[in-house]
Design an enzyme around this catalytic site. Structure first.
Site, PDB file in Angstrom:
ATOM      1  CB  CYS A 157      -0.962  -0.006   1.186  1.00  0.00           C
ATOM      2  SG  CYS A 157      -0.168  -0.162   2.807  1.00  0.00           S
ATOM      3  CG  HIS A 185       1.393   1.959   7.706  1.00  0.00           C
ATOM      4  ND1 HIS A 185       0.271   1.275   8.099  1.00  0.00           N
ATOM      5  CD2 HIS A 185       1.598   1.625   6.396  1.00  0.00           C
ATOM      6  CE1 HIS A 185      -0.184   0.566   7.089  1.00  0.00           C
ATOM      7  NE2 HIS A 185       0.603   0.763   6.029  1.00  0.00           N
TER       8      HIS A 185
END
Length: 779
Positions: A157, A185
């Site tokens: 991602c 993150h």
């Protein structure tokens, strides 16, 4: 064509992928491998702490079968099989019609492990462990390089956030010198809720109470995707206690000085994937980007200058939703490359000693005395007819309509085309040819088409003299003579399921050169082959064109709207609600000339919707259009920009013809009145002056194809599909997909009204406020 999918694993990524696929009609999820009970799935997909609630209904057929939908009708529900195995070999993907599997378990990370799936194609939702073996594709970076690989990875991602931005930035200020990043993150399911009793890694500590330093594989995948940047981009990661949406804090140094504003101006112009990389100017926080499909959202206020050639960027991304959207983009790309071709090319059929039925389109304009005014459509059929005759057929029977007669009407007889075709064939071959007219038309018998020797050409009477041509009967049509090969060379009639187009039974069916060329050109407009594409839509009745514009807005770079359409849009701007916000930039040619009536003296107006309607486009709009046309690889034009019968109000269309005739890209003239205007209806035959790439024979058929991406006369050939790569159309697509096309630079000398420089383009994609997430989020 619906893409049949399966999902292995039904965790966060599997669930988000499934929810997005439910909203896309071109996909159908046929099977999910999950341990979840069928009775639990409705609550699972309708309630989510991150992505909110939905109202899907899940009908339990049995413990391994569900139907999912949200409408009241049975047709709105989709049947999904639930598979129950941890061993890929035991999963019956093919049995359930699955073509592409989304591998979201995280358990199979090498090409050897993924090859255990019994399915044609696998997409891995993680970076592979065998990076040198499993190919990686990131939409917006190297998806155009996809060439049919059966198993791929879409990387991580974070890579899907940073890589598309680097791809855009690499073309600015002499390219990237070096850079560094920190991924901030969101927490993931693999992290500990409370401290665990081991200390081999810091992720054993509670995510509730800590900011946890972590590793990232994005540096390695960036090196893989950008060999020219290998070793120049370094990064690390930290995990923070939120459940979704992450940020990349990215520092880049360029080879040439560049300021922040100049960078964004260049990025907006050169960004080829505005659905992936977007600029956001609002004062947003992480939760504002939940459910956002773009994988890279550049925070304008989080970006600032470091040095004269260095800039700090802040990039947001929904590490669940946008990542799944990227996977779906790649699935669509795989299908575009791998799907079998719809039609059989004429080159793939044999005509030696065959009885051939060829549907042509000789629906030519007529003079007042009934003579043919323009032979263009007859000439368009010659290459196909000559190819067939060269192979030595037993006979060739031609059929066409002319006009819209209600039964037999001598004024619409096709007998006038027999001597014209004979003359054109004789001129082309240097041999005397004759064409035999058959008055019985579609009712012809074997005797009617056997009066001459081998290789004879017969032309049937107007197909529309028969009621069953436009209104096929339930029993279908039985041809009164033998047909070995049916060849469709009537693109302009292929948007109608008429008997002579879709009702001829033959062992072999194919399409001619003209129809193939039509498909090639329109597929280039609809495909993502790396080309800059511009669609110019003039004429009137914009409401009739909205389905086409909606579909094309997701496919092309610019849609320019002119003609009487701008008056309708000025009166009702909501007409474009479904068109705006997609891939295409919308350019309204809304300055121009007009008055209360075309008979009144022309007056200039800077915008539509004023005191009087516009009857032609003006210089400001045309120069904006010129800037786009001059950098486009392919341009499609359908519909005049003004009243072409008026000596003044045809000027805009004439100026456009000159621009298109001199631009560096391939120009496709979209048939109908537009083709007529270019070919002489304007008072000048511009085809004698300019070499346009293609002039279509079908205006209505072109619009229908650009709307639905198929036509009855094309899908009729489905049963005759060839293996991938064998047909002429598929070969053409491969040339495009493999990057043979090149982007054109703007030519400042090719403008409409003599401007020395092209006007500054509006940004391809920017937002002053955060766009609303997909409707599915609040369904």
């Amino acid at each position: 064509m619906v893409i049949m999918c399966g999902i292995n694993g039904f965790g966060r990524i599997g669930k988000c992928t499934f929810l997005q696929l439910l909203e896309q009609q071109e996909f159908a999820v046929r099977a999910i491998n999950t341990s979840m009970k069928a009775t639990s799935i409705q609550k699972y997909i309708n309630t989510d702490s991150t992505h909110g609630t939905r109202n899907y209904v899940v009908r339990v057929v049995d413990e391994n079968t569900i139907q999912v939908g949200s409408g009241a009708t049975v047709s709105s529900f989709r049947t999904v099989k639930l598979l129950r195995s941890r061993n890929p070999e035991d999963l019956p993907w093919r049995k359930n019609g699955v073509e592409i599997v989304f591998e979201t378990t995280g358990a199979f990370l090498t090409i050897k492990e993924m090859a255990r799936h019994d399915v044609d194609y696998v997409i891995l939702s993680a970076p592979p462990k065998d990076m040198d073996t499993t190919p990686m594709f990131v939409y917006g970076v190297n998806d155009r390089d996809y060439a049919g690989e059966a198993i791929i990875s879409v990387a991580s991602c974070t890579t899907n956030c940073i890589a598309p931005f680097l791809a855009a930035a690499e073309n600015i200020a002499g390219g990237i010198r070096d850079g560094s990043f920190i991924t901030i993150h969101a927490s993931t399911a693999s992290q500990s809720i409370v401290d665990e009793a081991h200390d081999k890694k810091r992720t054993n500590r509670s995510i509730f109470n800590n900011i946890i330093p972590h590793t990232t594989g994005a540096s390695k995948t960036v090196d893989w995707l950008f060999p020219q940047l290998k070793g120049k981009i370094k990064g690390t990661s930290i995990r923070v206690p939120i459940n979704n949406v992450s940020m990349v804090d990215l520092n880049l140094h360029f080879n040439e000085p560049i300021e922040k504003e100049a960078f964004f101006n260049e990025m907006n112009e050169k960004n080829r994937f505005p659905d992936v990389v977007q600029l956001h100017k609002g004062q947003a926080v992480s939760s504002d980007f939940i459910g956002f499909p773009a994988s890279t959202v550049v925070d304008y206020h989080g970006t600032f200058q470091l040095t004269d050639s260095g800039i700090k960027f802040s990039l947001w991304y929904d590490n669940e939703w946008s990542y799944c959207a990227q996977m779906i983009h790649m699935a669509r790309t795989m299908n575009e490359v791998n799907a079998p071709q719809r039609v059989r090319s004429i080159r793939d059929a044999s005509f030696v000693e065959k009885d051939v039925f060829m549907r042509v389109d000789f629906n030519c304009p007529l003079n007042e005395d009934g003579t043919v005014a323009d032979e263009f459509r007859v000439r368009a059929a010659l290459p196909t007819l000559r190819h067939i005759l060269k192979e030595g057929p037993s006979r060739v029977v031609l059929a066409s309509h002319l006009g819209r007669p209600k039964g037999a009407d001598p004024s619409c007889s096709t007998d006038r085309f027999a001597p014209i075709l004979a003359r054109l064939l004789s001129e082309a071959t240097g041999e005397e040819r004759s064409v035999i007219f058959v008055p019985s038309g579609l009712d012809a018998t074997e005797e009617d088409v056997s009066s001459a020797g081998p290789g004879a050409i017969y032309l049937l009477e107007n197909t529309r003299f028969h009621a069953y041509e436009t209104k096929p009967t339930a029993a279908g049509y039985t041809c009164g003579f033998n047909v070995d090969v049916f060849c469709n060379e009537a693109f302009s009639a292929s948007h109608r399921a008429h008997t002579s187009v879709t009702g001829i039974d033959a062992p072999v069916k194919c399409v001619g050169f003209q129809l193939l060329t039509e498909i090639q050109c329109l597929d280039r407009m609809l495909g993502r082959s790396g080309e800059v594409s511009v669609a110019i839509c003039g004429g009137s009745k914009v409401s009739d064109k909205l389905p086409m514009l909606k579909n094309m807005s997701r496919r092309v770079d610019l849609i320019a709207i002119g003609g009487n359409n701008v008056n309708a849009i000025a009166a009702n701007p909501s007409l474009l609600d479904d068109i705006r916000g997609n891939r295409a930039e919308i350019l309204l040619l809304d300055d121009g000339f007009g008055n209360a009536s075309p008979d009144d003296p022309p007056l200039y107006s800077p915008c539509a919707g004023g005191a009087h309607p516009l009857f032609d486009a003006g210089p400001v709009s045309l120069n904006k259009l010129a800037a786009w046309v001059n950098k486009a690889d392919i341009i499609f034009w359908n519909g005049a920009l003004g009243i072409t019968e008026h000596p003044f109000y045809k000027n805009g269309s004439e100026q456009l013809v000159h621009l298109l005739g001199q631009c560096p890209g391939d120009v496709v003239i979209g048939g109908g009145d537009t083709a007529g205007f270019v070919q002489g209806a304007s008072g000048e035959d511009y085809t004698e002056k300019y070499d346009f790439f293609h002039i279509s024979t079908g205006g209505g058929a072109s619009i229908d194809y650009l709307t639905s991406e198929t036509l009855p006369g094309i899908t009729y050939h489905d049963a005759q599909q060839r293996p991938r790569g064998m047909s002429e159309v598929e070969e053409y697509r491969q040339i495009s997909i493999n990057g043979k096309a090149k982007r054109k630079d703007i030519s400042p000398n090719n403008t409409m009204y003599g401007a020395n420089t092209s006007p500054k383009l509006e940004p391809i994609s920017s937002a002053s406020a955060l766009p609303v997430p997909p409707s599915a989020l609040n369904a």
